[in-house]
Design an enzyme around this catalytic site. Structure first.
Site, PDB file in Angstrom:
ATOM      1  N   TYR A  26     -14.393  -6.819  42.720  1.00  0.00           N
ATOM      2  CA  TYR A  26     -13.623  -5.607  43.028  1.00  0.00           C
ATOM      3  C   TYR A  26     -14.530  -4.395  42.841  1.00  0.00           C
ATOM      4  O   TYR A  26     -15.107  -4.190  41.775  1.00  0.00           O
ATOM      5  CB  TYR A  26     -12.417  -5.545  42.089  1.00  0.00           C
ATOM      6  N   CYS A  27     -14.649  -3.573  43.888  1.00  0.00           N
ATOM      7  CA  CYS A  27     -15.440  -2.337  43.864  1.00  0.00           C
ATOM      8  C   CYS A  27     -16.887  -2.642  43.452  1.00  0.00           C
ATOM      9  O   CYS A  27     -17.550  -3.459  44.087  1.00  0.00           O
ATOM     10  CB  CYS A  27     -14.786  -1.315  42.949  1.00  0.00           C
TER      11      CYS A  27
END
Length: 370
Positions: free
Chosen positions: A160-161
């Site tokens: 994530y990210c």
């Protein structure tokens, strides 16, 4: 005639006052105003909301690193385990806010074996951690632990990210390794498109060496201030929305969970901060193909495993144009980019995520996890 007109006027006035719809709206607004006042006082001394309640076991804890295994919720489990990698600035419970609002819970109910690399505040002894330590140390060690615990060689890596960035760099450096699938959410590749961050990190106005040498571990307040600079009025706007919706228990609950997550942003090792500022923000080395980690060139075209990249259409942190190059650069034959309505957080955690992203992720994973 005058008396008749006056009577008609009085009848009209009485009719307006007695309008049931208007009366109900007034009653509702008064009730909500009272609830705002009462709940405002309640919030002043209320403990932080409970988050991250899906049962799990800690497999590894050392310094900033924590590897957890979530307990199965299905009798039948897909063969390939899923290892989630969070950004080093954020706690993993954003993906496990509460029952019914948890991507982790959803995946478990759908039959996936879920592990997560979560992070804690780095110790002073970890002030010099760099990208190398994450992609050549932490991630490989956690994959080995997942293999031992699950009894499976292959894993699906989901980042994530900036966790997706670390996962991508890892896979580019280990293209023949145990990763069967790579999934990324809102992962930055072309840092030239992160215009405000680039301006803040411009060497003409920011001496990153001097800053890191003075602080060692970059404080969480500094990290939060950087994100707030992207939308200076967002905190005030959020407080206004909270006031408008104080009467709504469900809204307040969701707001407070998100506020807690934002307030618990993590400090960052100075070495990692220095390296990402110089190599990624200033030189855009990942996108330019010049990034070297541990002396090895990070070549995204070395990635050939099935890839899914989910991008948020209205992401103010990782704009779509910053994320698009990932699918363009990898050499995978099986690769897909999905752009969904939503922001950087709501794409993964929120009502839209429940309706759009979670089912799309499940659909993609189910045929690649056996």
């Amino acid at each position: 005639m005058a008396a008749t007109a006056a009577a008609k006027g009085n009848d009209k006035s009485a009719s307006t006052v007695a309008d049931p719809a208007l009366t109900e709206r007034l009653r509702l607004e008064v009730e909500r105003a009272v609830q705002r006042g009462l709940k405002g006082f309640e919030l002043l001394g209320a403990p932080p909301p409970a988050v991250g309640r899906t049962p799990k076991s800690v497999l590894l804890r050392r310094g900033t690193l924590e590897l957890v295994h979530y307990h199965a919720m299905s009798d039948e489990v897909y063969r390939v385990p899923l290892l989630i990698v969070m950004a080093v600035t954020n706690k993993g419970y954003i993906l496990d806010l509460a029952p019914g609002q948890s991507l982790v819970e959803f995946l478990l109910q759908r039959g996936y074996d879920v592990y997560m690399i979560d992070w804690h505040a780095p110790t002073d002894a970890e002030r010099d951690l760099k990208i190398e330590d994450y992609v050549q140390g932490f991630i490989p060690e956690c994959i080995r632990r997942v293999q031992q615990d699950s009894g499976e060689r292959e894993v699906t890596l989901l980042g994530y990210c900036a966790g997706g960035m670390l996962s991508t760099i890892y896979q580019a450096l280990h293209p023949k390794g145990p990763v069967k699938n790579l999934v990324c959410f809102t992962t930055p590749i072309d840092f030239s498109k992160m215009e405000i961050f680039r301006k803040m990190s411009d060497p003409k106005v920011f001496d990153v060496d001097k800053f890191v040498d003075s602080v060692g571990v970059v404080p969480a307040d500094t990290v939060i201030a950087g994100f707030d600079a992207l939308r200076p009025s967002s905190r005030l706007a959020g407080q206004i929305r909270l006031w408008d919706n104080l009467w709504n228990d469900q809204f307040v609950k969701g707001y407070r969970m998100m506020e807690r997550w934002g307030n618990e942003t993590l400090p960052v090792p100075g070495g990692y901060f220095r390296q990402t500022t110089k190599e990624l923000m200033q030189r855009n080395a990942l996108h330019e193909g010049t990034l070297r980690i541990g002396g090895r060139l990070v070549d995204l075209s070395k990635i050939t495993v099935p890839l899914l990249h989910v991008i948020a259409q209205y992401d103010h942190i990782v704009p779509p144009e910053c994320a698009h190059p990932l699918v363009e650069r990898v050499a995978s034959h099986d690769k897909q980019e999905i752009v969904l309505p939503g922001g950087h957080v709501s794409i993964a955690a929120g009502p839209n995520a429940v309706k759009r992203m979670w089912p799309a992720l499940d659909s993609w994973l189910e045929e690649r996890s056996t």
